[in-house]
Design an enzyme around this catalytic site. Sequence first.
Site, PDB file in Angstrom:
ATOM      1  N   ARG A  73      17.610  -9.406 -17.377  1.00  0.00           N
ATOM      2  CA  ARG A  73      17.623  -7.825 -17.121  1.00  0.00           C
ATOM      3  C   ARG A  73      16.222  -7.329 -16.134  1.00  0.00           C
ATOM      4  NH1 ARG A  73      17.572  -5.913 -23.339  1.00  0.00           N
ATOM      5  NH2 ARG A  73      17.319  -8.142 -23.482  1.00  0.00           N
ATOM      6  N   ARG A 121     -24.075 -17.172  25.520  1.00  0.00           N
ATOM      7  CA  ARG A 121     -23.120 -16.366  25.810  1.00  0.00           C
ATOM      8  C   ARG A 121     -23.142 -16.255  27.296  1.00  0.00           C
ATOM      9  NH1 ARG A 121     -26.953 -11.816  23.237  1.00  0.00           N
ATOM     10  NH2 ARG A 121     -28.650 -11.745  24.858  1.00  0.00           N
TER      11      ARG A 121
END
Length: 433
Positions: A14, A417
């Site tokens: 169900r 960087r």
Amino acid sequence: MRAAIILAAGLGTRMKSSRPKALHAIAGRPMLAHLIAACEGLFDRIVVVVGPEMVALEKVAAPHATVVQHERLGTGHAALQAAPLMEGFAGDAAVLYADNPLITRATLERLVAARRQAGLALLAMRPADPARYGRVLTDANGDITRVVEWADATAAERAVGLCNAGVVCAEAESLLRWLRAVSNDNAKGEYYLTDVVALARQDGERAVAVEAPEAELRGINSRAELAEAEAAMQARLRAAAFEAGVTMQAPETVFLAADTVLAPDVVIGPHVVFGPGVTVAEGAEIRAFSHLEGARVGRDAIIGPYARLRPGTVVEARAHVGNFVELKAATLGEGAKANHLSYLGDATIGADANIGAGTITCNYDGIAKHRTEIGEGAFIGSDTALVAPVKVGARALVAAGSVITEDVPADALAIARGRQVTKPGRGFRGKGK
């Protein structure tokens, strides 16, 4: 001695689910696990009846014994499958249902106590809508005469407000004898557990009902009922948190797991979700819209708003985890800060370190996970990518915008960087005018 037989073979038809019903979770814990937790310590032996090929359910039941019901012929038949594991057991036995996960330890204790005064005790309730529950019929003394399933009840019997919650407790040897005598001569052709009540009466035994609230004894057979049970459990958990000295500013928006541990003076903001395995120490604050799972938060730490702590995370005392920061299998040391927009996975971050906005630990190379270690007092500049495995020493400084692929010694400055190049006169020079 006491034993509990838990019936958990339901398929969840169900619920429109391919998973066994008892595996569906409430407050982050399978229904079966809730009931086992209520039984442990009160019952000396726990046997779980599962259906065929329910290996996942057997794992939830462990270390308790399991037995398989190969044919689903009713609740009485299911309970009888535990008989081989109950042979020679001297004491009482209770039969419970895994889809009744909200039963409290206190109610089970009342059931056991009632059994000492009668041959059989049964849990019952008076729901607002009796619907299709079985009815509990009693005599003038209030003793149970029999339990009748809704499908077999007359109109007068259906008008009775006292309903069966399914749980029974009796002396183990007698219970097994009654189960073997249960017939399937009824509207559904099934062997009903509740028929043991009439059989007990035939043996001259007294049967009594122990009433408890519907919110505690309700069965769960649908997704809607699962949601109702979740709401009931959350209300119970929030009440316990308040009692423990926790502040929740908007408690109806806070969702707790069954095993959430909150110390006194914890403050929880609106819309916070706790998954399984979270411990929060005294004085910590969990701010709005944060999600925690499998994490430990130290004393006076601050989490959020909008933070996510994933399994394996430890946030030490007075550390700060800010907005849109995610930690996974990471330790943030005492007094350390990661206040903005960062992912810290598989990392160890020392005390008083500062993690700048946009920092990422690149912990996965496509094959394996690797760790990042950041020393105490280190400063990681904004928009830094730390490519693991890598170590940043104590008090080191990593410049903003760096991609760190090599270890940085203690007290060093690391810059990784591209050099800025400025070319005069190459701008837009009035573009669009």
